[in-house]
Design an enzyme around this catalytic site. Structure first.
Site, mmCIF file in Angstrom:
data_model
loop_
_atom_site.group_PDB
_atom_site.id
_atom_site.type_symbol
_atom_site.label_atom_id
_atom_site.label_comp_id
_atom_site.label_asym_id
_atom_site.label_seq_id
_atom_site.Cartn_x
_atom_site.Cartn_y
_atom_site.Cartn_z
ATOM 1 N N GLY A 36 0.783 -1.214 0.000
ATOM 2 C CA GLY A 36 0.000 0.000 0.000
ATOM 3 C C GLY A 36 0.823 1.275 0.000
ATOM 4 O O GLY A 36 0.357 2.314 -0.473
ATOM 5 N N MET A 37 2.043 1.227 0.545
ATOM 6 C CA MET A 37 2.853 2.435 0.640
ATOM 7 C C MET A 37 3.769 2.640 -0.557
ATOM 8 O O MET A 37 4.166 3.764 -0.842
ATOM 9 C CB MET A 37 3.707 2.393 1.909
ATOM 10 C CG MET A 37 2.919 2.444 3.197
ATOM 11 S SD MET A 37 1.968 3.975 3.387
ATOM 12 C CE MET A 37 0.305 3.342 3.111
ATOM 13 N N LYS A 54 12.877 1.164 -1.781
ATOM 14 C CA LYS A 54 11.439 1.378 -1.679
ATOM 15 C C LYS A 54 11.080 2.748 -2.214
ATOM 16 O O LYS A 54 11.543 3.766 -1.711
ATOM 17 C CB LYS A 54 10.975 1.254 -0.234
ATOM 18 C CG LYS A 54 9.472 1.453 -0.117
ATOM 19 C CD LYS A 54 8.936 0.877 1.155
ATOM 20 C CE LYS A 54 7.416 0.844 1.095
ATOM 21 N NZ LYS A 54 6.855 0.152 2.220
ATOM 22 N N ASP A 148 7.236 -3.397 17.792
ATOM 23 C CA ASP A 148 6.535 -4.368 16.947
ATOM 24 C C ASP A 148 7.392 -5.608 16.733
ATOM 25 O O ASP A 148 7.500 -6.124 15.626
ATOM 26 C CB ASP A 148 6.166 -3.738 15.600
ATOM 27 C CG ASP A 148 5.059 -4.510 14.884
ATOM 28 O OD1 ASP A 148 4.313 -5.235 15.561
ATOM 29 O OD2 ASP A 148 4.953 -4.384 13.654
#
Length: 593
Positions: A36-37, A54, A148
């Site tokens: 999504g990014m 990225k 996380d």
């Protein structure tokens, strides 16, 4: 695994016609994944160093708040210097399309490795525990809390374990990259203090470290699989079973799993304890003056046994320019990579975007310093409204109802996810399509199923019919309902037909609809997950979709996201993606004989 969506050897996908030839100093030689990014590319710099690059989607690049978060995260991550942390190589937060390059990690995530090969043992387990502890100590030394720690954020490489994905990290001074007032992370891996609404500091990472080691030693989720609210109660009230953890590691792990953050040891104490236990395992106890971090990295170099059997194959030379006269077909593969993200979701180890079928041109603008080849010629006219698209799908699937498919998705904040592949036929029975498929669910063995005439069967001779309406998430067969509800052509048509917002870009369509306007297998699936109908439990939830069709108006890719707003702001987003190929006129699916 039993189907091609998860091959034993990863590959780097060829670049697509619309992909850039260069991002910053990195020559793009292939694709590693997308989400999504943004898109994660395989990049090579002038010195030949491989990297995961990225490139952020243009829609996010124009968001000032997103860009600010990206800029802060890059600055923060440059301070992390652990041997077992993925390294940031370069970034440009000011480019029209921001980008980030990290070292390329060849290998697989811990959860993927355990699913394929079982729990870690011996030096591999001690090396995982010690290397991850070294990484977390380095993160804390940079005044950052990861927040996380979980199995999917740890990769196994030939050099040792690597900690990745700092997408929801927080500075120890309180600076957050995510919205305030939210419980972030995956429910089964979140610390008790975060569920209690208290401050989240470095002790939360100590707790997360222990959960990851328990998972690596047992191959099981520490708190099992359940809905988010059930997992929250277990995390806050139930102990983790550490009986299968080696005795030498159990005392420090039990201490790290204390429900009260103040009762847990500091991370440097954890590192010293694990490094000491590993020394004793090799008969080297008794040395008083030593550096635990240096000792761990040295021992990893000596005894770590992961030899990169899953290493991706990179192109040996620059790819040839795409031909304008026809499209190239790609086989579905999976590439596991480490590329640091910049939002509260998982932006690392993105699922492969290898869509079987012709590659499509993109209208996405390119950034300065990002060069792209010319677009192929335009496709024929496509349906322009939701009503036209629904009618076109109905006609196309009545002529060619059968196809092969691959599916990947799951409910966020839980371990309820699965991959599947097989054949499907747009069904004659109202609301139901026929499937013949292999389903590979988290924490379950792969199983073959047949759905025909609205009934579910295990794909074996003489198997009785099962009622899909009474399946629950704790049942292994429930995952067949997940696939039928999210991947079936009936679901695609109904979602389009009930769209409230609709937008077209060539032959790709996006839209959304309230969950209360769903029906058929999709509504049954949501109700089974919630334990009640969507009209009562989460009436404000909604679904967004992205559908791509071919020139004959048949689906090639369908992504469906269920979004549930939270009281404190933000949403839970569960994502499901299906790729279709080989549409045909016939392909009858029969119940097992």
């Amino acid at each position: 695994m039993s189907f091609p969506a998860r091959p034993d050897t990863s590959e780097v996908l060829p670049p697509r016609p619309q992909d850039p030839a260069q991002v910053g100093p990195y020559r793009i030689v292939g694709r590693l994944g997308s989400g999504g990014m943004g898109i994660v590319y395989a990049g090579v710099d002038a010195a030949g160093q491989r990297s995961a690059v990225k490139l952020i989607h243009q829609t996010h690049a124009s968001d000032r708040e997103f860009r600010d978060r990206f800029r802060r995260e890059v600055a923060m991550l440059r301070l992390v210097r652990g041997t077992c942390c993925v390294r940031i190589l370069d970034a440009d937060a000011e480019a029209e399309q921001p980008w980030l390059a990290t070292e390329y990690i060849a290998g697989r995530t811990l959860d993927d490795h355990v699913a394929r090969h079982g729990p870690l043992t011996g030096d591999d387990l001690f090396g995982l525990a010690a290397g991850l502890a070294e990484a977390v100590v380095a993160v804390h030394a940079a005044q950052v809390v990861h927040r996380d720690l979980k199995a999917s954020n740890v990769m196994l490489s030939p050099q040792g374990p690597r900690l990745v994905d700092f997408g929801i990290a927080r500075s120890l001074d309180g600076t957050s990259l995510t919205a305030t007032g939210l419980v972030v992370g995956s429910p089964a891996w979140v610390s008790p203090e975060e569920y209690a609404g208290g401050p989240t500091g470095s002790a939360a990472d100590v707790y997360g470290w222990a959960l990851v080691v328990v998972y690596a030693a047992t191959g099981r989720q520490p708190y099992g699989m359940a809905r988010p609210e059930v997992l929250a109660l277990r995390v806050m009230n139930e102990p983790v079973d550490t009986s299968m953890v080696p005795a030498a590691l159990r005392p420090v792990i039990d201490a790290a799993l204390a429900k009260a953050p103040g009762a847990r040891p500091a991370m440097d104490e954890v590192l010293a304890a694990v490094a000491g236990a590993w020394r004793e395992r090799h008969g080297e106890a008794g040395i008083v003056t030593w550096d635990p971090a240096a000792d761990v990295t040295t021992r990893l170099n000596r005894v770590w046994s992961y030899q990169g059997q899953d290493m991706a194959q990179w192109p040996s030379q620059p790819p040839a320019p795409p031909r304008r006269s026809k499209f190239r077909r790609f086989s579905p593969v999976v590439a596991t990579v480490a590329a640091l993200g910049c939002t509260a979701g998982v932006l690392l180890n993105l699922p492969s975007d290898a869509t079987a079928g012709p590659a499509r041109p993109s209208a996405t603008p390119t950034a300065p310093g990002v060069s792209a080849p010319a677009s192929p010629s335009a496709t024929p006219a496509a349906p322009r409204t939701a009503a036209e698209l629904a009618a076109a799908l109905d006609l196309a699937l009545s002529v060619m109802p059968a196809a092969e498919f691959s599916f990947d998705g799951g409910f966020t904040q839980s371990a309820a996810g699965a991959k599947a592949s097989g054949r499907l036929v747009s069904g004659d029975v109202p609301d139901y399509d026929d499937f013949e498929m292999t389903v590979d669910a988290e924490e379950e063995d792969p199983a073959r199923y047949v759905i025909t005439g609205g009934e579910l069967y295990l794909d074996r001779p003489g198997a009785p019919a099962m009622d899909m309406s009474d399946k629950r998430p704790e049942d292994a067969t429930w995952y067949a309902l997940m696939v039928a509800g999210m991947a079936g052509p009936y679901t695609v048509q109904q979602v389009v037909h009930n769209s409230e917002n609709f937008h077209q870009a060539g032959r790709t369509y996006i839209g959304n609809l309230p969950a209360t306007k769903t029906n058929g297998p999709l509504r049954s699936l949501l109700a089974s997950w919630l334990g009640t109908d969507v009209s009562g439990a989460t009436s404000s939830s909604y679904l967004s979709y992205r559908l791509t069709i071919d020139e004959r108006n048949r689906p090639t890719k369908f992504s469906l996201t269920w979004k549930v707003p939270l009281d404190g702001g933000g949403t839970y987003a569960s994502e499901f993606t299906t790729s279709y190929r080989g549409w045909a006129e016939d392909g009858e699916i029969s119940k097992p004989s």
